[in-house]
Design a protein around this motif. Sequence first.
Motif, PDB file in Angstrom:
ATOM      1  N   SER A   1      -6.572  -0.963   7.879  1.00  0.00           N
ATOM      2  CA  SER A   1      -7.413   0.441   8.326  1.00  0.00           C
ATOM      3  C   SER A   1      -6.614   1.494   8.507  1.00  0.00           C
ATOM      4  O   SER A   1      -6.948   2.500   8.105  1.00  0.00           O
ATOM      5  CB  SER A   1      -8.229   0.143   9.593  1.00  0.00           C
ATOM      6  OG  SER A   1      -8.957   1.141   9.863  1.00  0.00           O
TER       7      SER A   1
ATOM      8  N   ALA B   1      -4.088   7.067   3.833  1.00  0.00           N
ATOM      9  CA  ALA B   1      -4.101   7.588   2.305  1.00  0.00           C
ATOM     10  C   ALA B   1      -4.845   8.808   2.398  1.00  0.00           C
ATOM     11  O   ALA B   1      -4.743   9.471   1.736  1.00  0.00           O
ATOM     12  CB  ALA B   1      -4.717   6.377   1.806  1.00  0.00           C
TER      13      ALA B   1
ATOM     14  N   ASP C   1      -3.616   2.154   6.990  1.00  0.00           N
ATOM     15  CA  ASP C   1      -3.406   2.347   5.541  1.00  0.00           C
ATOM     16  C   ASP C   1      -4.352   3.254   4.776  1.00  0.00           C
ATOM     17  O   ASP C   1      -4.040   4.203   4.218  1.00  0.00           O
ATOM     18  CB  ASP C   1      -2.914   1.102   4.925  1.00  0.00           C
ATOM     19  CG  ASP C   1      -1.418   0.588   4.987  1.00  0.00           C
ATOM     20  OD1 ASP C   1      -0.587   1.481   5.257  1.00  0.00           O
ATOM     21  OD2 ASP C   1      -1.425  -0.620   5.001  1.00  0.00           O
ATOM     22  N   ARG C   2      -5.549   2.611   5.050  1.00  0.00           N
ATOM     23  CA  ARG C   2      -6.844   3.626   4.256  1.00  0.00           C
ATOM     24  C   ARG C   2      -6.939   5.090   5.101  1.00  0.00           C
ATOM     25  O   ARG C   2      -7.035   5.984   3.941  1.00  0.00           O
ATOM     26  CB  ARG C   2      -8.113   2.983   4.541  1.00  0.00           C
ATOM     27  CG  ARG C   2      -8.121   1.532   3.526  1.00  0.00           C
ATOM     28  CD  ARG C   2      -9.590   0.930   3.615  1.00  0.00           C
ATOM     29  NE  ARG C   2      -9.778   0.345   4.933  1.00  0.00           N
ATOM     30  CZ  ARG C   2      -9.699  -1.120   5.117  1.00  0.00           C
ATOM     31  NH1 ARG C   2      -9.065  -1.632   4.488  1.00  0.00           N
ATOM     32  NH2 ARG C   2     -10.035  -1.409   6.275  1.00  0.00           N
ATOM     33  N   ASP C   3      -6.826   4.953   6.080  1.00  0.00           N
ATOM     34  CA  ASP C   3      -6.858   6.190   7.033  1.00  0.00           C
ATOM     35  C   ASP C   3      -5.742   7.085   6.492  1.00  0.00           C
ATOM     36  O   ASP C   3      -5.905   8.527   6.367  1.00  0.00           O
ATOM     37  CB  ASP C   3      -7.062   6.256   8.267  1.00  0.00           C
ATOM     38  CG  ASP C   3      -8.495   5.532   8.496  1.00  0.00           C
ATOM     39  OD1 ASP C   3      -9.483   5.547   7.762  1.00  0.00           O
ATOM     40  OD2 ASP C   3      -8.610   4.960   9.863  1.00  0.00           O
TER      41      ASP C   3
ATOM     42  N   VAL D   1       0.791  -1.239  -0.061  1.00  0.00           N
ATOM     43  CA  VAL D   1       0.053   0.006   0.051  1.00  0.00           C
ATOM     44  C   VAL D   1       0.659   1.169  -0.087  1.00  0.00           C
ATOM     45  O   VAL D   1       0.638   1.962  -0.705  1.00  0.00           O
ATOM     46  CB  VAL D   1      -0.937   0.001   1.488  1.00  0.00           C
ATOM     47  CG1 VAL D   1      -1.735   1.191   1.265  1.00  0.00           C
ATOM     48  CG2 VAL D   1      -1.800  -1.162   1.112  1.00  0.00           C
TER      49      VAL D   1
ATOM     50  N   VAL E   1      -6.660  -4.681   0.130  1.00  0.00           N
ATOM     51  CA  VAL E   1      -5.238  -4.622   0.872  1.00  0.00           C
ATOM     52  C   VAL E   1      -5.220  -6.260   1.450  1.00  0.00           C
ATOM     53  O   VAL E   1      -4.194  -6.369   2.311  1.00  0.00           O
ATOM     54  CB  VAL E   1      -5.379  -3.644   2.152  1.00  0.00           C
ATOM     55  CG1 VAL E   1      -5.232  -2.380   1.710  1.00  0.00           C
ATOM     56  CG2 VAL E   1      -6.514  -3.994   3.074  1.00  0.00           C
TER      57      VAL E   1
ATOM     58  N   ALA F   1      -1.896   5.691  -6.273  1.00  0.00           N
ATOM     59  CA  ALA F   1      -3.051   5.729  -5.418  1.00  0.00           C
ATOM     60  C   ALA F   1      -3.994   6.721  -5.936  1.00  0.00           C
ATOM     61  O   ALA F   1      -3.704   7.536  -6.221  1.00  0.00           O
ATOM     62  CB  ALA F   1      -2.793   5.853  -3.868  1.00  0.00           C
TER      63      ALA F   1
ATOM     64  N   GLU G   1      -8.662   4.919  -2.898  1.00  0.00           N
ATOM     65  CA  GLU G   1      -8.002   4.133  -2.091  1.00  0.00           C
ATOM     66  C   GLU G   1      -8.861   3.387  -0.878  1.00  0.00           C
ATOM     67  O   GLU G   1      -8.455   2.476  -0.379  1.00  0.00           O
ATOM     68  CB  GLU G   1      -6.675   4.952  -1.479  1.00  0.00           C
ATOM     69  CG  GLU G   1      -5.706   5.187  -2.729  1.00  0.00           C
ATOM     70  CD  GLU G   1      -4.467   5.835  -2.240  1.00  0.00           C
ATOM     71  OE1 GLU G   1      -4.986   6.954  -1.447  1.00  0.00           O
ATOM     72  OE2 GLU G   1      -3.744   5.804  -2.526  1.00  0.00           O
ATOM     73  N   GLN G   2      -9.764   4.273  -0.590  1.00  0.00           N
ATOM     74  CA  GLN G   2     -10.650   3.831   0.619  1.00  0.00           C
ATOM     75  C   GLN G   2     -11.308   2.526   0.373  1.00  0.00           C
ATOM     76  O   GLN G   2     -11.679   1.828   1.289  1.00  0.00           O
ATOM     77  CB  GLN G   2     -11.982   4.804   0.833  1.00  0.00           C
ATOM     78  CG  GLN G   2     -11.327   6.316   1.111  1.00  0.00           C
ATOM     79  CD  GLN G   2     -10.660   6.154   2.539  1.00  0.00           C
ATOM     80  OE1 GLN G   2     -10.918   5.313   3.354  1.00  0.00           O
ATOM     81  NE2 GLN G   2      -9.881   7.170   2.729  1.00  0.00           N
ATOM     82  N   SER G   3     -11.540   2.163  -0.870  1.00  0.00           N
ATOM     83  CA  SER G   3     -11.998   0.744  -0.993  1.00  0.00           C
ATOM     84  C   SER G   3     -10.825  -0.459  -1.636  1.00  0.00           C
ATOM     85  O   SER G   3     -11.006  -1.299  -2.315  1.00  0.00           O
ATOM     86  CB  SER G   3     -13.055   0.647  -2.366  1.00  0.00           C
ATOM     87  OG  SER G   3     -12.492   1.240  -3.404  1.00  0.00           O
ATOM     88  N   LEU G   4      -9.606   0.221  -1.791  1.00  0.00           N
ATOM     89  CA  LEU G   4      -8.429  -0.480  -2.092  1.00  0.00           C
ATOM     90  C   LEU G   4      -8.506  -1.823  -1.343  1.00  0.00           C
ATOM     91  O   LEU G   4      -8.469  -2.101  -0.277  1.00  0.00           O
ATOM     92  CB  LEU G   4      -7.008   0.061  -1.949  1.00  0.00           C
ATOM     93  CG  LEU G   4      -5.893  -0.556  -2.193  1.00  0.00           C
ATOM     94  CD1 LEU G   4      -5.689  -0.754  -3.575  1.00  0.00           C
ATOM     95  CD2 LEU G   4      -4.554   0.334  -1.800  1.00  0.00           C
TER      96      LEU G   4
END
Length: 522
Positions: free
Chosen positions: A511, A517, A513-515, A22, A40, A31, A35-38
């Motif tokens: 989680s 991003a 990583d998403r936040d 990520v 992982v 990215a 990315e929120q729906s990436l």
Amino acid sequence: MTRTSRRPLWRHARSLAVPAVVGLLLTTGLASSQEQSLDVRPAAGVTAQQQEQDRDQFFWLAQMNKATTVINSDEGLLDPEKATDIAAALRKVILDAEAPDAERPSTVVNFEPLLIEAGGPDVTLLHAGRSSQDMHATYRAAILRDEMLGLADQLNTTSRTLVELAAEHTGTIVPNYTNGVAAQPNSYAHYLLGHAAGFDRDAERIRQAYARIDRSAMGTTVLNGTGWPLNRERMAEYLGFAGVVDNAYDASQISSMDQPVEVGSIVTSVALRTGNLVEDVLTQYSQTRPWILLEEGDGNTYVSSAMPQKANPGLLNDTRSDASHAVTLAQGPVVQTHNITPGMPDPKDVSNNSEMVEAGATALEGLDEALQALVIDPERALEEVNSDWTASQEIADVLMRDHDLPFREGHHVASEIVDFARANDIRPLDFPYAEAQRIYTETVPGQELPLTEEQFRAALDPVAIVNNRATSGGSQPAELDRMITEAQARLTTQDEWIAARRGHIADSLASLDRDFAGIVQG
């Protein structure tokens, strides 16, 4: 194939873990707003063990910095615009570290200069309310937590082999030994299940120790907390911990010294048990006609350079040596923690403690290979049982249980029978019934042997003895079936526990990583 080549891949290989993948997407500009729906999930072929191996000190320092950026920005402790710039600097440091032979600093004081170089002095706003004390305590716990899951995984693998071998040998009757002397006949399955029960206690110890290690020290700073209202619970969640170390002094001064000592005791237990089992097998190699051997070849055995008749049990010797090595390393944290003040770094070294846990797993791996290579001869084992008087206690038991003769008197009768038999080189199955009658009358004056010849012979039959046990946990077929079924169920539960712990850590880091991003995108 050599021993080294059969070590688990995760003990040697470095592989991109999910967060690193990520991070690479973020840094290279791949990215996007999606990315929120990436997805992982691990890349194809990347195992949980390989992810754990990749999570070194640098990795966890990066995760702590990412989590600090997200949390402090959300909670008003860090200006959101500056948070975006800091996040960009942090992702550059992470990407740079993925290059071949790149620097991957393992301490806060060496990590922070890379951040400053990438983003200027403003990046040190991240350090509000933090210290190398709580950060290092956190990554030590995180790495030791991963190592414990690796040990639990190998322990379960070896234990499953042990239980499966037991299921194959419920009807194999072998001699069991106490004080190094043949003592009683037993089912080989019952014997193996006894060792499996010991390993099950080790698995329980791992789960209990894991619960104590799975606590985040982050936010406690050095000794007594900080004036910054840091959200310790949210930090723990992002890093995959089940909770926080409650007392700030305990966090970096006490518990971080306790953890390697407790883990060392578990490694010691696993290694001692491994060595005990291996030594029991090795005793057969001193016999001219062993009933248990290793399958020859494939690194299991090797021929003597001088004596062609010898097939030396190399795998067993190596495994015993591995177990001894693990015991040696496991004493390190105890000695290093002795006679020092709280919080000193002596027992906390990540490399030493990882090597200690890996040594325990290596011994278990060797035992697993040895168990799979065992060649057991049931007929020869039964012959060995019948070559000595391991069934003699049953005479005393039958006389007491069925004829009310006090056990000590029955024991004396059986002892006299054994003495006569050994003096005259008579084996149990060949003992004359008339001599048994004579000995009984002489030992218990005025009484005749109350056993018929058929009953006397049955009392000396090792198969009947093993199958007719009546106590729970005994060697009788019904109890063996029950214990095998329950052991298999416990192993399944343990597999599920390991998977759940790994899944929780992976989900938490995903989680984060998403936040993170979202912060990078501003």
